[in-house]
Design an enzyme around this catalytic site. Sequence first.
Site, mmCIF file in Angstrom:
data_model
loop_
_atom_site.group_PDB
_atom_site.id
_atom_site.type_symbol
_atom_site.label_atom_id
_atom_site.label_comp_id
_atom_site.label_asym_id
_atom_site.label_seq_id
_atom_site.Cartn_x
_atom_site.Cartn_y
_atom_site.Cartn_z
ATOM 1 N N GLU A 204 0.816 -1.254 -0.181
ATOM 2 C CA GLU A 204 -0.017 0.016 0.058
ATOM 3 C C GLU A 204 0.820 1.261 -0.139
ATOM 4 O O GLU A 204 1.632 1.469 0.726
ATOM 5 C CB GLU A 204 -0.815 0.133 1.214
ATOM 6 C CG GLU A 204 -1.895 1.334 1.301
ATOM 7 C CD GLU A 204 -2.865 1.485 0.061
ATOM 8 O OE1 GLU A 204 -3.566 0.458 -0.279
ATOM 9 O OE2 GLU A 204 -2.799 2.701 -0.183
ATOM 10 N N ASP B 216 0.955 0.301 -4.956
ATOM 11 C CA ASP B 216 -0.047 0.844 -5.958
ATOM 12 C C ASP B 216 -0.325 2.133 -6.398
ATOM 13 O O ASP B 216 -0.628 2.438 -7.485
ATOM 14 C CB ASP B 216 -1.407 0.171 -5.136
ATOM 15 C CG ASP B 216 -1.683 1.050 -3.857
ATOM 16 O OD1 ASP B 216 -0.697 1.446 -3.159
ATOM 17 O OD2 ASP B 216 -2.986 1.147 -3.268
ATOM 18 N N HIS B 217 0.344 3.070 -5.830
ATOM 19 C CA HIS B 217 0.192 4.294 -5.998
ATOM 20 C C HIS B 217 1.162 5.141 -5.125
ATOM 21 O O HIS B 217 1.705 4.453 -4.244
ATOM 22 C CB HIS B 217 -0.867 4.803 -6.102
ATOM 23 C CG HIS B 217 -1.802 4.716 -4.667
ATOM 24 N ND1 HIS B 217 -1.843 5.333 -3.561
ATOM 25 C CD2 HIS B 217 -2.756 3.715 -4.584
ATOM 26 C CE1 HIS B 217 -2.453 4.972 -2.799
ATOM 27 N NE2 HIS B 217 -3.216 3.980 -3.180
ATOM 28 N N THR C 64 -6.223 2.261 -5.087
ATOM 29 C CA THR C 64 -6.031 1.113 -5.085
ATOM 30 C C THR C 64 -6.878 0.279 -6.250
ATOM 31 O O THR C 64 -6.283 -0.735 -6.635
ATOM 32 C CB THR C 64 -6.394 0.595 -3.521
ATOM 33 O OG1 THR C 64 -5.319 0.864 -2.592
ATOM 34 C CG2 THR C 64 -6.624 -0.965 -3.497
ATOM 35 N N HIS D 46 -0.969 3.527 4.886
ATOM 36 C CA HIS D 46 -1.939 4.277 3.953
ATOM 37 C C HIS D 46 -2.158 5.715 4.860
ATOM 38 O O HIS D 46 -2.052 5.770 5.981
ATOM 39 C CB HIS D 46 -3.275 3.670 4.165
ATOM 40 C CG HIS D 46 -4.261 4.163 3.409
ATOM 41 N ND1 HIS D 46 -5.021 5.271 3.514
ATOM 42 C CD2 HIS D 46 -5.084 3.703 2.015
ATOM 43 C CE1 HIS D 46 -5.975 5.594 2.512
ATOM 44 N NE2 HIS D 46 -5.809 4.680 1.538
HETATM 45 C C1 GP9 Z 1 -9.048 -0.204 1.569
HETATM 46 C C2 GP9 Z 1 -7.888 0.251 0.399
HETATM 47 C C3 GP9 Z 1 -7.828 1.496 0.436
HETATM 48 O O1 GP9 Z 1 -9.787 -1.341 1.378
HETATM 49 O O2 GP9 Z 1 -7.496 -0.869 -0.164
HETATM 50 O O3 GP9 Z 1 -7.681 2.067 -0.995
HETATM 51 P P1 GP9 Z 1 -7.075 3.534 -1.211
HETATM 52 O O4 GP9 Z 1 -7.594 4.399 -0.639
HETATM 53 O O5 GP9 Z 1 -5.635 3.409 -1.243
HETATM 54 O O6 GP9 Z 1 -7.552 3.618 -2.445
HETATM 55 MN MN MN Z 2 -4.248 2.300 -1.924
#
Ligand code: GP9
Ligand code: MN
Length: 425
Positions: A38, A257-258, A82, A198
């Site tokens: 993440e 992911d980002h 995500t 996150h």
């Molecule tokens: C929550 C998660 C967060 O289930 O995968 O997604 P994001 O905010 O990173 O798009």
């Molecule tokens: Mn994410």
Amino acid sequence: KSSDLDSIEKYMKNNYVTPNVEYTGVAKGKNVFVIHLESLQQFMIDFKWDGEEVTPNLNKLYHEDDTLSFDNFFNQVGQGKTADAELMLENSLFGLPEGSAMVTDGTTNTFQAAPAILDQHGYTTASFHGDVPSFWNRDNAYKSWGYDYFFSSDYYKIKKDYEVGYGMKDKIFLKDSAKYVEQLPQPFYAKLITVTNHYPYTLDKKNQSISKTDTGDKTVDGYVQTARYLDESIGEFMNWMKETGLDKNSMVVLYGDHYGISDNHKKAMSKLTGIKGFNDFDNAQYQRVPFMIHMDGLKGGINHTYGGEIDVLPTLLNLLGVSDKNMIQFGSDLLSKDHPQVVAFRNGDFVTPNITKVGSSYYNTKTGKVDKKIPATEKAKLSNKVTTELSLSDRVINGDLLRFHTVPGFTKVNKKDYSYKKSTA
Ligand code: GP9
Ligand code: MN
């Protein structure tokens, strides 16, 4: 069959990139772990803070001989964050210009996604995530993608202190996922989605093992702490793989992911990276995220090819010895010598080894300076390629065009065959 699909099929045929035969099937029949890191940006790899590596376990993997590591791999997500990353990785389709395609189209559209493809090659497929199943509409989209199992927070015993932010803490999540992984018939394709690193990067005291950075930007300074925690969870996971022997017959794919630090925090990024006047060009370069493929005996090394999330599925399918010849995929094998090194961002900007486009500015990727000498024809050619592919991908999703597209040997997913409800028996 629609004429729209005809033109897309033609585009695919004319632009098909032959994968690198040296790597075809080297991971055939192996278990596949896809580990979602993440918000982890590439600059955390080998980054030091307070005299320590922030991510020592990932750094070790990154430099190992049997890890294929990429240092010019970019995230290409839009508002779906995500969800866009998941969509790209497993479908080689772009997210939509607005919103999240997993939410708007994940339930109703037809897909030809990694889990369905691999299921039809004898794989058991499962996704794991310590948040509620409805987040990003995963509980529906995963059915469309053909996931046999979805272990969401319903499947974990959540005790006091187990969660932070959007779900379970990574160490607990990965540890508790292991008992499910061990029960999966092999070969399996297992995706594990972490979440502790996150925004806003908060972590309980007892899990903090490195000090915060000192940029003075509150949303940035905790990033190294949660990144460190994520790294430790991966270290524990890799140890578990060794203990079970799964490291011998599995391929592990890791990706960020980002971005974690958005372009609203340029001052803080300037302090962290030492880049004076961190600008839009720098922000584009810092969209790099980790991408590593680790497997016993894999011919690895640090690969400098420019690519992104859209290219993962074709790359993995080639390693697994599955042909993607007749599939509608907007990426291509990162290991192919013919891989076009034009990385599209969702807003039409792009990066190549030589040119970076941000808004109306074209920079020299190597010097970071605006380059007024790039011929107009060159700019138009690149811009065209990027906007064409983004809009063709949008047409596939908005028109649900894969419902008409047939791939020899591939059977359409029937969503009714899937249920992720935990049985109470
Ligand atoms: C929550 C998660 C967060 O289930 O995968 O997604 P994001 O905010 O990173 O798009
Ligand atoms: Mn994410």
